[in-house]
Enzyme design. Sequence first.
Site, PDB file in Angstrom:
ATOM      1  N   ASP A   1     -39.982 114.036  34.875  1.00  0.00           N
ATOM      2  CA  ASP A   1     -38.575 114.008  34.974  1.00  0.00           C
ATOM      3  C   ASP A   1     -38.102 115.370  34.550  1.00  0.00           C
ATOM      4  O   ASP A   1     -38.519 115.602  33.347  1.00  0.00           O
ATOM      5  CB  ASP A   1     -37.873 112.732  34.508  1.00  0.00           C
ATOM      6  CG  ASP A   1     -36.997 112.026  35.340  1.00  0.00           C
ATOM      7  OD1 ASP A   1     -36.010 112.902  35.771  1.00  0.00           O
ATOM      8  OD2 ASP A   1     -37.140 110.917  35.451  1.00  0.00           O
TER       9      ASP A   1
ATOM     10  N   ASP B   1     -33.557 115.116  38.170  1.00  0.00           N
ATOM     11  CA  ASP B   1     -32.542 114.218  37.867  1.00  0.00           C
ATOM     12  C   ASP B   1     -31.147 114.534  38.477  1.00  0.00           C
ATOM     13  O   ASP B   1     -30.816 115.846  38.679  1.00  0.00           O
ATOM     14  CB  ASP B   1     -32.477 113.993  36.361  1.00  0.00           C
ATOM     15  CG  ASP B   1     -31.568 113.050  36.004  1.00  0.00           C
ATOM     16  OD1 ASP B   1     -31.474 111.805  36.314  1.00  0.00           O
ATOM     17  OD2 ASP B   1     -30.283 113.484  35.178  1.00  0.00           O
TER      18      ASP B   1
ATOM     19  N   GLU C   1     -33.480 113.303  42.847  1.00  0.00           N
ATOM     20  CA  GLU C   1     -32.867 111.826  43.071  1.00  0.00           C
ATOM     21  C   GLU C   1     -31.455 112.307  43.928  1.00  0.00           C
ATOM     22  O   GLU C   1     -30.704 113.147  43.270  1.00  0.00           O
ATOM     23  CB  GLU C   1     -32.266 111.583  41.708  1.00  0.00           C
ATOM     24  CG  GLU C   1     -31.583 110.269  41.609  1.00  0.00           C
ATOM     25  CD  GLU C   1     -30.803 110.113  40.242  1.00  0.00           C
ATOM     26  OE1 GLU C   1     -30.445 108.888  39.782  1.00  0.00           O
ATOM     27  OE2 GLU C   1     -30.577 111.055  39.621  1.00  0.00           O
TER      28      GLU C   1
ATOM     29  N   HIS D   1     -35.610 102.387  37.244  1.00  0.00           N
ATOM     30  CA  HIS D   1     -34.839 102.003  35.911  1.00  0.00           C
ATOM     31  C   HIS D   1     -33.580 102.096  36.061  1.00  0.00           C
ATOM     32  O   HIS D   1     -32.871 101.815  34.965  1.00  0.00           O
ATOM     33  CB  HIS D   1     -35.421 103.123  34.848  1.00  0.00           C
ATOM     34  CG  HIS D   1     -35.055 104.516  35.309  1.00  0.00           C
ATOM     35  ND1 HIS D   1     -35.262 105.044  36.395  1.00  0.00           N
ATOM     36  CD2 HIS D   1     -34.039 105.298  34.590  1.00  0.00           C
ATOM     37  CE1 HIS D   1     -34.885 106.378  36.316  1.00  0.00           C
ATOM     38  NE2 HIS D   1     -33.848 106.165  35.270  1.00  0.00           N
ATOM     39  N   ASP D   2     -32.885 102.103  36.962  1.00  0.00           N
ATOM     40  CA  ASP D   2     -31.250 102.235  37.137  1.00  0.00           C
ATOM     41  C   ASP D   2     -30.931 101.133  37.890  1.00  0.00           C
ATOM     42  O   ASP D   2     -29.582 100.727  37.857  1.00  0.00           O
ATOM     43  CB  ASP D   2     -30.875 103.470  37.752  1.00  0.00           C
ATOM     44  CG  ASP D   2     -30.997 104.865  37.036  1.00  0.00           C
ATOM     45  OD1 ASP D   2     -31.092 104.709  35.812  1.00  0.00           O
ATOM     46  OD2 ASP D   2     -31.174 106.024  37.534  1.00  0.00           O
TER      47      ASP D   2
HETATM   48  C1  NOJ Z   1     -30.172 109.398  36.855  1.00  0.00           C
HETATM   49  C2  NOJ Z   1     -31.199 108.560  35.940  1.00  0.00           C
HETATM   50  O1  NOJ Z   1     -31.857 107.971  36.542  1.00  0.00           O
HETATM   51  C3  NOJ Z   1     -30.498 107.792  34.815  1.00  0.00           C
HETATM   52  O2  NOJ Z   1     -31.337 106.816  34.298  1.00  0.00           O
HETATM   53  C4  NOJ Z   1     -29.423 108.587  33.961  1.00  0.00           C
HETATM   54  O3  NOJ Z   1     -28.727 107.761  33.107  1.00  0.00           O
HETATM   55  C5  NOJ Z   1     -28.789 109.442  34.767  1.00  0.00           C
HETATM   56  N1  NOJ Z   1     -29.249 110.323  35.856  1.00  0.00           N
HETATM   57  C6  NOJ Z   1     -28.067 110.602  33.860  1.00  0.00           C
HETATM   58  O4  NOJ Z   1     -29.033 111.739  33.470  1.00  0.00           O
END
Ligand code: NOJ
Length: 536
Positions: free
Chosen positions: A114, A223, A281, A342-343
Site C-alpha cells: 500500500d 490509497d 482505490e 478491510h474497510d
Molecule cells: C482507504 C483505506 O482503505 C482506509 O482503510 C483508510 O482509512 C483510508 N483510505 C484513509 O487512508
Amino acid sequence: MTVTPREDQPTSRITGDARSWWSDAVFYQVYPRSFSDSNGDGIGDLGGVIDRLGYLELLGVDALWLSPVMRSPMADHGYDVSDPRDIDPLFGDLATMDELIVEAHARGIRVTMDLVPNHTSSEHPWFREALADGPGSSTRDRYIFRDGRGPDGAQPPNNWPSVFGGPAWTRITEPDGTPGQWYLHIFAREQPDLNWDNPEVFADLEKTLRFWLHRGIDGFRIDVAHGMAKPEGLPDHDWNTNELLKNDDDDPRFNNPAVHEIHRGIRRVMNEYPHAMAVGEIWVRDNERFGEYVRPDELHLGFNFRLAETAFDADAVRAAIENSLDAVAHVGGTPTWTLSNHDVEREVTRYGGGPRGVTRARAMALVELALPGAAFIYNGAELGLPNVDLPDAALQDPTWERSGHTERGRDGCRVPVPWEGDRPPFGFSTSPDTWLPIPPAWTPLTVESQLEDVDSTLSLYRAALEMRANLPECSGPGIDWYGSPPGCFGFRRSGGLICVLNTTDAPIQLPPGTVLLASAPLADGLLPADSAAWLV
Ligand code: NOJ
Ligand code: CA
C-alpha cells in the site's frame, strides 16, 4: 539500492510475462495487524507473513497486497504514514521486508504494498515543520492550510466533513501561541492532506516509488487514488450523504480532474520498472469517469467495488459484473473483482450471516474467480470468516470516536485470522491478548480445521484457484451470458468455462456439460439454492 541475493538465498520462482502478470492475477490482501504475529505482542507483523508463506503457496495466490507497513503512529492503523521509506517497528524492519520479498518470490508469489499519497501522518517531519514555520511558509505549502472564516477566523474554511466524522478541518495554534490557521484532513485529524499542487509532493512520492521498487517490490495499491487533487477554491458543498468512503460522484473532496495528471506522473515512473503494477482505490460510480483512471498512461488496475457492495441477488450481481466490465472496456483496461476488504463488512455477513451467509459467500467466490481480470481476496475470506460484533471497549477504528460513538467503524472485519487449535488466539499469536479479540466460536473456522476437510471453504478456494491457474477454459478476455430463469444467471468465459449462479430458494437444472466444481453438493444433478457451479 538493490537487494543482492545471498549465496544461500532461494531463487525466484516468478515466471510468466513480466509485463502483464497482473491482468489475471489473484491477489491476496494481508491486513498485517491481523494476519499472523511472530513476536507475541498480539499484533500481526511481517515475520508472521513470512511464517505463513507456505500456506499462501498452498492456497495458490499469485501476489500479496500488504496494507500499510511503513512507519506510522497508527492513528488509522498504518494509513497515517510518518516515514514512507521505512518499516514500522511494530511490523519489523527493512531487513524483514527484504526477506519477505525474497522468500515470497522463491514461492512464486509477488509482493505489492500500500502507498498513501493523499495524506501523511501529523507526525511526519514535513507536518511538524509546517506547524513550526508559520503561515505563508514554503513548508506549510506542502499541506492545505487556510485561514478560518468569520471575524476571528474561528470557523472552518469550508463545510467539508471528514470521512470519519466531524469537520475535515482542524485549527492549529501558531508558534507564537495564538489561535491560527486550519488544515484540511479528509480523514482523521492525524492525516493532513498533502497539497498536490506543490511539486515537492510528487518528487517525494517518486522517491518512495523508486525506493521500494529497487528493493524488489512488484507494485503498489494506491490509497484514495481518486483523492489527492482538490478543486480550485475549495468550495462549500451541499452535502446529503457522508457514508464512510461511499462518496457521491459530485463530492468535491474526490475525483477532481487534475488527479489524472498525478497518475500519469506515477505511471511514467512505473514504466521504468516494467515488472511492476499499480492498482488504485477508486470509489467512483460513473463508468466513464472510472475508466479514465485506467487509461493506458495511468493506473494499471483500478479497484471496482461494485461486487463488494452488492446483495446476493442474481440480477444485482449481474448488473455489478456488467458495470465493472463496461467501466474498463471503453479504455481497453483490465477488470478487477473484490468481494470484501478491510474497510467493508465481510461477505458472509453481508449475505445474511450464519450458515446461509457462508453458503452464499462460497457461491460468490466461484463467481468472482470465474471472471476475466484480476481478483482480490481479503485475508480470511477463504475461511468464510464473518464480521464480528465487538464490544464497545474493544473498538479501535478512529471512526468510533470521531462519529461520537454513532458509527462502530471497520474493526468487525479486521479480527485476527484463526490458524489452529481450539481456543483463542488460535495460533495467531502466543499472547492471549490480541489487538482485537477473536471469538472462541471460531474453532471450526481455523486453517487447521479446514485444510484436510474437502468440503471446507478453504478447500473450495484452493480447488478454484488451482483450476483458474491451470485450465485453459479459465481464460479468455470476455464472457457471454446465457438465458436463465429468474434469480439465476449463467455466463461462459471465452476460454470455455461456464459459471452458473442460483440465488433462488429452490434447486435448478444445470446446462449440459461436466461439472468441475460446485459451491454446495449437487442433489440429483441439480444446483441447490444459494450456490454456484463451474462446468465445461
Ligand atoms: C482507504 C483505506 O482503505 C482506509 O482503510 C483508510 O482509512 C483510508 N483510505 C484513509 O487512508
Ligand atoms: Ca507482532
